[in-house]
Motif scaffolding. Sequence first.
Motif, short mmCIF file in Angstrom:
data_model
loop_
_atom_site.label_atom_id
_atom_site.label_comp_id
_atom_site.label_asym_id
_atom_site.label_seq_id
_atom_site.Cartn_x
_atom_site.Cartn_y
_atom_site.Cartn_z
N LEU A 6 -15.25 10.53 -2.77
CA LEU A 6 -14.94 9.10 -2.81
C LEU A 6 -13.44 8.86 -2.73
CD1 LEU A 6 -17.44 7.78 -5.49
CD2 LEU A 6 -17.44 7.30 -3.05
N ASP A 7 -12.68 9.69 -3.42
CA ASP A 7 -11.23 9.56 -3.40
C ASP A 7 -10.67 9.77 -2.00
OD1 ASP A 7 -8.95 9.04 -5.01
OD2 ASP A 7 -8.38 11.15 -4.82
N ALA A 8 -11.27 10.68 -1.24
CA ALA A 8 -10.81 10.94 0.12
C ALA A 8 -10.98 9.73 1.02
CB ALA A 8 -11.57 12.13 0.70
N PHE A 9 -11.93 8.88 0.73
CA PHE A 9 -12.14 7.68 1.54
C PHE A 9 -11.41 6.46 1.00
CE2 PHE A 9 -15.86 10.24 2.66
CZ PHE A 9 -15.75 10.20 4.05
N ILE A 10 -11.29 6.36 -0.31
CA ILE A 10 -10.72 5.16 -0.93
C ILE A 10 -9.20 5.15 -0.87
CG2 ILE A 10 -10.47 3.94 -3.12
CD1 ILE A 10 -13.36 4.71 -3.71
N VAL A 11 -8.56 6.29 -1.10
CA VAL A 11 -7.10 6.34 -1.16
C VAL A 11 -6.44 5.91 0.15
CG1 VAL A 11 -5.14 7.91 -1.40
CG2 VAL A 11 -6.97 7.94 -3.08
N PRO A 12 -6.91 6.36 1.32
CA PRO A 12 -6.28 5.86 2.55
C PRO A 12 -6.45 4.34 2.75
CG PRO A 12 -7.52 7.84 3.01
CD PRO A 12 -7.84 7.45 1.62
N VAL A 13 -7.57 3.81 2.32
CA VAL A 13 -7.79 2.35 2.44
C VAL A 13 -6.81 1.60 1.54
CG1 VAL A 13 -9.42 0.49 2.02
CG2 VAL A 13 -10.20 2.60 3.10
N ILE A 14 -6.66 2.05 0.30
CA ILE A 14 -5.72 1.40 -0.62
C ILE A 14 -4.30 1.55 -0.11
CG2 ILE A 14 -4.81 1.43 -2.98
CD1 ILE A 14 -7.65 0.32 -2.73
N TRP A 25 8.04 -9.68 -3.93
CA TRP A 25 8.29 -8.57 -4.85
C TRP A 25 8.31 -7.22 -4.14
CZ3 TRP A 25 3.88 -11.40 -7.27
CH2 TRP A 25 4.33 -12.44 -8.05
N GLY A 26 7.96 -7.20 -2.86
CA GLY A 26 7.92 -5.95 -2.12
C GLY A 26 6.50 -5.55 -1.77
N ARG A 27 6.34 -4.33 -1.29
CA ARG A 27 5.01 -3.89 -0.84
C ARG A 27 4.16 -3.34 -1.98
NH1 ARG A 27 5.84 -0.13 4.24
NH2 ARG A 27 7.48 0.70 2.94
N ARG A 28 4.73 -2.55 -2.85
CA ARG A 28 3.94 -1.85 -3.86
C ARG A 28 3.82 -2.59 -5.20
NH1 ARG A 28 3.65 0.57 0.40
NH2 ARG A 28 3.85 2.78 0.74
N HIS A 29 4.78 -3.43 -5.51
CA HIS A 29 4.77 -4.07 -6.83
C HIS A 29 3.54 -4.93 -7.11
CE1 HIS A 29 9.09 -2.95 -6.97
NE2 HIS A 29 8.77 -2.74 -8.24
N PRO A 30 3.03 -5.73 -6.19
CA PRO A 30 1.82 -6.51 -6.51
C PRO A 30 0.62 -5.60 -6.87
CG PRO A 30 2.86 -7.43 -4.58
CD PRO A 30 3.58 -6.16 -4.88
N CYS A 31 0.49 -4.47 -6.19
CA CYS A 31 -0.59 -3.53 -6.51
C CYS A 31 -0.40 -2.93 -7.90
CB CYS A 31 -0.67 -2.42 -5.46
SG CYS A 31 -1.05 -3.00 -3.81
N THR A 32 0.86 -2.61 -8.21
CA THR A 32 1.15 -2.04 -9.53
C THR A 32 0.87 -3.05 -10.63
OG1 THR A 32 2.87 -0.68 -8.52
CG2 THR A 32 2.95 -0.94 -10.90
N PHE A 33 1.27 -4.30 -10.42
CA PHE A 33 1.02 -5.33 -11.42
C PHE A 33 -0.48 -5.59 -11.58
CE2 PHE A 33 5.37 -7.17 -10.14
CZ PHE A 33 6.02 -6.28 -10.98
N ALA A 34 -1.22 -5.59 -10.49
CA ALA A 34 -2.66 -5.82 -10.56
C ALA A 34 -3.38 -4.66 -11.25
CB ALA A 34 -3.23 -6.03 -9.16
N ALA A 35 -2.87 -3.45 -11.11
CA ALA A 35 -3.49 -2.29 -11.75
C ALA A 35 -3.29 -2.28 -13.26
CB ALA A 35 -2.94 -1.00 -11.15
N ALA A 36 -2.29 -2.99 -13.74
CA ALA A 36 -2.01 -3.00 -15.17
C ALA A 36 -3.13 -3.64 -15.97
CB ALA A 36 -0.70 -3.72 -15.45
N ILE A 37 -3.82 -4.61 -15.40
CA ILE A 37 -4.88 -5.32 -16.12
C ILE A 37 -6.08 -4.41 -16.39
CG2 ILE A 37 -6.50 -7.25 -16.01
CD1 ILE A 37 -4.25 -8.73 -14.45
N PRO A 38 -6.71 -3.78 -15.38
CA PRO A 38 -7.84 -2.89 -15.69
C PRO A 38 -7.41 -1.65 -16.48
CG PRO A 38 -7.44 -2.95 -13.32
CD PRO A 38 -6.55 -3.96 -13.95
N LEU A 39 -6.18 -1.17 -16.25
CA LEU A 39 -5.71 -0.02 -17.01
C LEU A 39 -5.59 -0.37 -18.49
CD1 LEU A 39 -4.70 2.89 -17.00
CD2 LEU A 39 -2.41 1.99 -16.62
#
Length: 60
Positions: A6-14, A25-39
């Motif tokens: 699953l990781d082999a398919f999901i990581v390239p999509v993300i 905010w840049g390219r990666r920051h919105p993803c990082t901020f969104a990941a903080a909630i489920p984490l």
Amino acid sequence: MVALVLDAFIVPVIGHLSDQTRSRWGRRHPCTFAAAIPLGLSDLLQWNLPTGAAMARWRA
């Protein structure tokens, strides 16, 4: 093995989605901020054990 497949398919999509993200905010920051909630939620659920009657069933 299932997680690796699953990781082999999901990581390239993300990665593609984060590369295509354009924000003030840049390219990666919105993803990082969104990941903080489920984490944070998973961390809360992992370290706060149930109490009372629900816990009594687990101690059988």
